[in-house]
Design a protein around this motif. Structure first.
Motif, PDB file in Angstrom:
ATOM      1  N   PRO A 137       0.837  -1.203   0.000  1.00 11.21           N
ATOM      2  CA  PRO A 137       0.000   0.000   0.000  1.00 11.21           C
ATOM      3  C   PRO A 137       0.870   1.250   0.000  1.00 11.21           C
ATOM      4  O   PRO A 137       1.935   1.277   0.622  1.00 11.21           O
ATOM      5  CB  PRO A 137      -0.795  -0.119   1.307  1.00 11.21           C
ATOM      6  N   LYS A 138       0.402   2.247  -0.701  1.00 12.61           N
ATOM      7  CA  LYS A 138       1.165   3.489  -0.763  1.00 12.61           C
ATOM      8  C   LYS A 138       1.090   4.211   0.578  1.00 12.61           C
ATOM      9  O   LYS A 138       0.020   4.368   1.156  1.00 12.61           O
ATOM     10  CB  LYS A 138       0.617   4.394  -1.872  1.00 12.61           C
ATOM     11  N   SER A 139       2.248   4.640   1.027  1.00 10.06           N
ATOM     12  CA  SER A 139       2.300   5.377   2.297  1.00 10.06           C
ATOM     13  C   SER A 139       1.663   6.754   2.121  1.00 10.06           C
ATOM     14  O   SER A 139       1.776   7.385   1.066  1.00 10.06           O
ATOM     15  CB  SER A 139       3.759   5.530   2.734  1.00 10.06           C
ATOM     16  N   LYS A 140       0.991   7.212   3.170  1.00 11.28           N
ATOM     17  CA  LYS A 140       0.366   8.541   3.128  1.00 11.28           C
ATOM     18  C   LYS A 140       1.401   9.645   3.347  1.00 11.28           C
ATOM     19  O   LYS A 140       1.162  10.804   2.998  1.00 11.28           O
ATOM     20  CB  LYS A 140      -0.725   8.639   4.191  1.00 11.28           C
ATOM     21  N   PRO A 175       4.404  10.432   1.939  1.00 13.32           N
ATOM     22  CA  PRO A 175       4.858  11.229   0.795  1.00 13.32           C
ATOM     23  C   PRO A 175       3.809  12.231   0.315  1.00 13.32           C
ATOM     24  O   PRO A 175       4.152  13.344  -0.082  1.00 13.32           O
ATOM     25  CB  PRO A 175       5.131  10.160  -0.280  1.00 13.32           C
ATOM     26  N   LYS A 176       2.532  11.831   0.338  1.00 14.35           N
ATOM     27  CA  LYS A 176       1.470  12.731  -0.094  1.00 14.35           C
ATOM     28  C   LYS A 176       1.339  13.921   0.861  1.00 14.35           C
ATOM     29  O   LYS A 176       1.174  15.063   0.430  1.00 14.35           O
ATOM     30  CB  LYS A 176       0.140  11.968  -0.176  1.00 14.35           C
ATOM     31  N   VAL A 177       1.431  13.626   2.156  1.00 13.07           N
ATOM     32  CA  VAL A 177       1.352  14.703   3.161  1.00 13.07           C
ATOM     33  C   VAL A 177       2.518  15.666   2.984  1.00 13.07           C
ATOM     34  O   VAL A 177       2.345  16.891   2.983  1.00 13.07           O
ATOM     35  CB  VAL A 177       1.360  14.108   4.590  1.00 13.07           C
ATOM     36  N   ILE A 178       3.720  15.094   2.813  1.00 10.60           N
ATOM     37  CA  ILE A 178       4.919  15.925   2.621  1.00 10.60           C
ATOM     38  C   ILE A 178       4.803  16.740   1.330  1.00 10.60           C
ATOM     39  O   ILE A 178       5.165  17.916   1.288  1.00 10.60           O
ATOM     40  CB  ILE A 178       6.185  15.035   2.597  1.00 10.60           C
ATOM     41  N   ALA A 179       4.279  16.083   0.273  1.00 13.86           N
ATOM     42  CA  ALA A 179       4.157  16.745  -1.035  1.00 13.86           C
ATOM     43  C   ALA A 179       3.255  17.968  -0.971  1.00 13.86           C
ATOM     44  O   ALA A 179       3.461  18.947  -1.707  1.00 13.86           O
ATOM     45  CB  ALA A 179       3.621  15.757  -2.064  1.00 13.86           C
ATOM     46  N   TRP A 180       2.242  17.936  -0.108  1.00 17.74           N
ATOM     47  CA  TRP A 180       1.364  19.105   0.041  1.00 17.74           C
ATOM     48  C   TRP A 180       1.911  20.085   1.077  1.00 17.74           C
ATOM     49  O   TRP A 180       1.739  21.306   0.942  1.00 17.74           O
ATOM     50  CB  TRP A 180      -0.044  18.660   0.463  1.00 17.74           C
ATOM     51  N   THR A 181       2.578  19.569   2.119  1.00 19.17           N
ATOM     52  CA  THR A 181       3.070  20.426   3.204  1.00 19.17           C
ATOM     53  C   THR A 181       4.181  21.360   2.744  1.00 19.17           C
ATOM     54  O   THR A 181       4.181  22.561   3.064  1.00 19.17           O
ATOM     55  CB  THR A 181       3.584  19.562   4.380  1.00 19.17           C
ATOM     56  N   ILE A 182       5.142  20.824   1.986  1.00 18.26           N
ATOM     57  CA  ILE A 182       6.288  21.641   1.566  1.00 18.26           C
ATOM     58  C   ILE A 182       5.865  22.849   0.729  1.00 18.26           C
ATOM     59  O   ILE A 182       6.291  23.982   1.019  1.00 18.26           O
ATOM     60  CB  ILE A 182       7.325  20.775   0.821  1.00 18.26           C
ATOM     61  N   PRO A 183       5.029  22.687  -0.325  1.00 13.78           N
ATOM     62  CA  PRO A 183       4.595  23.872  -1.076  1.00 13.78           C
ATOM     63  C   PRO A 183       3.865  24.898  -0.210  1.00 13.78           C
ATOM     64  O   PRO A 183       4.069  26.114  -0.374  1.00 13.78           O
ATOM     65  CB  PRO A 183       3.647  23.293  -2.138  1.00 13.78           C
ATOM     66  N   LEU A 184       3.023  24.402   0.718  1.00 18.16           N
ATOM     67  CA  LEU A 184       2.306  25.329   1.600  1.00 18.16           C
ATOM     68  C   LEU A 184       3.275  26.093   2.490  1.00 18.16           C
ATOM     69  O   LEU A 184       3.102  27.304   2.721  1.00 18.16           O
ATOM     70  CB  LEU A 184       1.294  24.559   2.462  1.00 18.16           C
ATOM     71  N   LEU A 185       4.311  25.414   2.983  1.00 21.16           N
ATOM     72  CA  LEU A 185       5.326  26.088   3.802  1.00 21.16           C
ATOM     73  C   LEU A 185       6.095  27.120   2.977  1.00 21.16           C
ATOM     74  O   LEU A 185       6.378  28.229   3.453  1.00 21.16           O
ATOM     75  CB  LEU A 185       6.298  25.058   4.389  1.00 21.16           C
TER      76      LEU A 185
END
Length: 390
Positions: free
Chosen positions: A240-243, A245-255
């Motif tokens: 199963p794909k880990s959540k 990377p997706k969380v990080i992928a959205w968090t970094i641009p927002l930061l």
């Protein structure tokens, strides 16, 4: 009949005959034919899954490839890796005037000629790649891609005697030790799990006499695992794909956006500097990636324009846009697809063929954009700290 590279086992009243082959050896193909004709088995198992079997049997598969679909489904890296992996094997096979995988083709033909049932005994290649990709981490992925890419540049000729030595078990043991030293997490899904899968499929094959045509690297493992029962369903599971990377992928641009916005509020000049840093680093490295792939000038321009925006969205990638532009202006023709299997023999062929050129544009543009994001992100954090805490 020579017993070299042949292992005979008795399991549950069945006679199993394992032929350890080198995938680009003329002798291996000849031996497969000789053994099957002499033994007249009930079943022939071959180290192929359905996808690779269809690729071998369908010579026109490349002509039917939809390059737009490959980009849309985010399969460019996977396809490029597949082509690179097969490149070294095909080049050696060409050196000896045989088809790569000729021993598997011979196994298919001999099974048909002798009336034996054919069993595709290997695990689906996509499952194996998924389990490999899941287990190596980001650093491992980069290292693996570099290693595979280096194999394309490898031009040293190999003697057939050296090739035959690769089929000796003691030689294989040392090779696997070196393999696991460089990529320790790769051996489990690529070798160990497939040994278990292959051994179970061979053991369950119909009939009392079974010939299995296998890459020599799998024979020691299958001899070890054949006595054990293995759960095929478990071995076929895609992790199963880990959540995360997706969380990080959205968090970094927002930061990134948050830091630029706050810096603009605190110091407009520094905020402008952050914005320029983000745009220039992203755009430059993304465009350099497209240019290194010898992309069309408009594909390079697209990479330059879109990278700062695509890097702020996990749903987008600069390479997709550059690849679509490259495809539009340098659309592959029938000849490119027909020559694809030949062109992957060399690095020059990879860059000259319009199909692989598109894949390179997508992958190298994305790599450039990622590098630009890391450098620009570090610069933005530096300026943010200076203006908030300085």
């Amino acid at each position: 009949m020579s017993e070299e590279n042949i292992t005979r086992l008795e399991i549950n009243g069945k006679e199993l005959i394992l032929i350890g082959t080198a995938h680009v050896s003329r002798h291996s193909a000849e031996q497969v034919k000789e053994v099957i004709e002499a033994e007249q088995p009930d079943t022939v198992c071959i180290e192929l899954d359905k996808q690779r079997y269809e690729s071998i049997m369908d010579a026109d598969k490349w002509k039917n490839m939809d390059i737009f679909k490959v980009i849309k489904e985010k399969k460019t890296t996977l396809l490029l890796m597949n082509l690179m992996i097969s490149s070294f094997q095909k080049r050696i096979a060409k050196q000896f005037g045989i088809k790569p995988g000729q021993e598997m083709i011979q196994g298919i033909e001999s099974a048909k000629d002798t009336g034996a049932e054919l069993v595709l005994a290997d695990r689906n290649i996509q499952v194996t790649f998924s389990r490999i990709w899941h287990g190596v981490g980001l650093g491992g992925k980069l290292k693996l891609m570099l290693q595979i890419f280096a194999s394309v540049l490898y031009n040293e000729k190999v003697s057939e005697e050296e090739l035959e030595k690769m089929k000796q078990e003691d030689m294989l043991d040392s090779m696997l030790e070196e393999f696991t030293e460089h990529f320790p997490k790769l051996k489990k899904p690529l070798i160990d799990e497939r040994d278990q899968y292959l051994s179970q499929k061979i053991k369950e094959a119909p009939g009392n006499k079974i010939v299995a045509v296998l890459g020599a690297a799998h024979v020691p493992g299958i001899k070890k695992e054949i006595e054990n029962d293995h759960n095929i369903e478990e071995l076929n599971k895609v992790p199963p794909k880990s959540k995360a990377p997706k969380v990080i992928a959205w968090t970094i641009p927002l930061l990134i956006i948050g830091m630029i916005a706050y810096t603009f509020y605190a110091n407009p000049e520094a905020g402008l500097q952050q914005t320029l840093s983000w745009v220039l680093w992203n755009s430059s490295f993304s465009a350099i990636g497209a240019a290194v792939a010898f992309g069309h000038p408009l594909a390079v321009l697209m990479a330059f324009i879109i990278a700062p925006l695509s890097s702020l969205s996990p749903m987008l990638a600069a390479g997709w846009f550059a690849g679509i532009v490259q495809t539009y202006y340098r659309r592959p023709n029938v000849g490119d697809f027909e020559n694809l299997s030949e062109d992957v023999y060399s690095a020059k062929g990879f860059w000259n063929n319009k199909v692989t050129r598109i894949l390179l544009v997508v992958v190298l543009t994305n790599l450039g954009s990622t590098l630009g994001t890391l450098i620009a992100g570090a610069d933005i954090v530096r300026l943010f700290i200076q203006n908030v805490f300085g």
